[in-house]
Design a protein around this motif. Sequence first.
Motif, PDB file in Angstrom:
ATOM      1  N   ARG A 404       2.524   4.123   0.993  1.00  0.00           N
ATOM      2  CA  ARG A 404       1.065   4.109   1.119  1.00  0.00           C
ATOM      3  C   ARG A 404       0.394   3.300   0.015  1.00  0.00           C
ATOM      4  N   ASP A 405       1.206   2.547  -0.784  1.00  0.00           N
ATOM      5  CA  ASP A 405       0.618   1.588  -1.728  1.00  0.00           C
ATOM      6  C   ASP A 405      -0.021   0.456  -0.935  1.00  0.00           C
ATOM      7  N   VAL A 418       0.887  -9.104  -3.876  1.00  0.00           N
ATOM      8  CA  VAL A 418       0.235  -8.222  -4.853  1.00  0.00           C
ATOM      9  C   VAL A 418       0.233  -6.811  -4.277  1.00  0.00           C
ATOM     10  N   ILE A 419       0.620  -5.835  -5.102  1.00  0.00           N
ATOM     11  CA  ILE A 419       0.666  -4.439  -4.663  1.00  0.00           C
ATOM     12  C   ILE A 419      -0.155  -3.582  -5.622  1.00  0.00           C
ATOM     13  N   ILE A 420      -1.084  -2.798  -5.055  1.00  0.00           N
ATOM     14  CA  ILE A 420      -1.854  -1.825  -5.836  1.00  0.00           C
ATOM     15  C   ILE A 420      -1.161  -0.478  -5.685  1.00  0.00           C
ATOM     16  N   ARG A 421      -0.816   0.141  -6.808  1.00  0.00           N
ATOM     17  CA  ARG A 421      -0.027   1.378  -6.783  1.00  0.00           C
ATOM     18  C   ARG A 421      -0.942   2.599  -6.603  1.00  0.00           C
ATOM     19  N   ASN A 422      -1.628   2.659  -5.466  1.00  0.00           N
ATOM     20  CA  ASN A 422      -2.580   3.747  -5.244  1.00  0.00           C
ATOM     21  C   ASN A 422      -2.018   4.899  -4.422  1.00  0.00           C
ATOM     22  N   ASN A 423      -0.898   4.690  -3.739  1.00  0.00           N
ATOM     23  CA  ASN A 423      -0.220   5.725  -2.957  1.00  0.00           C
ATOM     24  C   ASN A 423      -1.177   6.444  -2.001  1.00  0.00           C
ATOM     25  N   GLY A 424      -2.043   5.674  -1.326  1.00  0.00           N
ATOM     26  CA  GLY A 424      -2.939   6.236  -0.319  1.00  0.00           C
ATOM     27  C   GLY A 424      -4.286   6.684  -0.853  1.00  0.00           C
TER      28      GLY A 424
END
Length: 487
Positions: A404-405, A418-424
Amino acid sequence: MFSHFITYGRISEEIRNNLEGSFISNIFSTGKDELIIETRSKHGSHQLVMQWMKQEMFIRYNMPHRKFGRKCLPWFKSCENLSIISVQSLPFERIIHIQLEHGKSILLKGFGRYSNILYYEDDICISVFRQNLKSDLGEHLDQYLLNEIEDLAITNENEFKMAYPQLFGNWETPIPEDFYSSTASKIPQIKNIFNELSNKYLHLDQGKLCFTNEKTNTQSIVSEYLKTTRQAKQAQQLKNTVKQKKKRFLAYSKKSKKELAQLKSAKGYKELGDLILSNLHLIKQGDALIKVWDYYDNSELEIKLNPLLNAQQNAQRFYRKGKNQHLQIEEIERKIKTAEQGIIESDQKLLDLEKGKTIKIEKKPAKKEQNASPYRLVNSEAFDIWIGKNAKGNDAMIKLARKRDTWMHARGFAGSHVIIRNNGAPIKNELLKAAGLYAVLNSKAKSQGLVPVIYTECKFVSKPRNALPGLVKVMQESVIDISNELG
């Protein structure tokens, strides 16, 4: 223990007695210019070492043992454990014939550039050590064993050398006492010349072997010759290295000076911005190229524009570049200075080598191991952001990310994932734009003013089977337009 040099196809009776009746344990090479025959007998283990230097073959017996290491190569494996029946020097050539049991032989042929190690089975040469002399393959052993002297009209030493150049090579050599014992009576002139030379000894004069009437130690003379020859070879290799480095410095300096001249002669970015603002009425949205009158040089000038930007934005773009133009010039000037300093240092090293001084060649520092991480980490207030370092890094990031990133990429352009590590967790629009800008700046779209960036959760991004590195399939996506003021 004794140590002895065997040169010019002649061996002593003591070495002959040690070799005959012994068994071959191993034959191996430590390099392309050295072959070692190891033998064993009741007298112990001994080694016959053949070395090439300046196309001359030197044969040494019972020197300090070489160990068969992992960098050594075995030769003539079918010779192992065979007994040596006889060892003999052949007339008129620097050749030693080692006869083995079962009809096998080894020939140490040591005259000049034709020197070689030949292996025979049933008197036919089936293998050679020095592969650059394949002409020896298939030859019959009789061509050496039945070699006879021609009755030539030889009256002096120079004629003798011309008739038998293989005896002398690139430097003069003493002739062994029994060299012409079987046929000397046929050619009295050769016998007289031999009698004169046989009373002389080897001497080293300015790095060259020659004759002297004073008694010398053959082993120490040849050892010194090998040492000085090796040092001369190393010095020449250093010279070649320094010359190549100087050549690269010269080419780099020339290229940088040309680049600097072009940069200085080209129209400055500030002037281009001024010309755009002074011709706003001629520029339409979407124009990629305009022709204006250059009032600086009183001539017509073509200016390339970014069609995604308006006239004012294009002018601002040139002004921003103009601020860094002097830095670009300073960097090129620094490169030129470094190259010219390298040329001076190379000339000094070459001069030191000519004077016989020792110099050090700086080795390139070993490359540092690349960071195991496939991405570059950027910390934000809310969530960490990953930026892929390369195509393989992009693939690795997908495997490391959570389902869910948020995954982002410049649409239609090659570049970093690019990946935002927000986990949903919800993401503010400002953070989404900031991460999208990273995707733009690390892609082929970094020169564009407005770039669409796609984003989705990582669970909707997959890697097709056998796809190229960095290539992915996106099953569901959203789009956000990113304004790139640096474009």
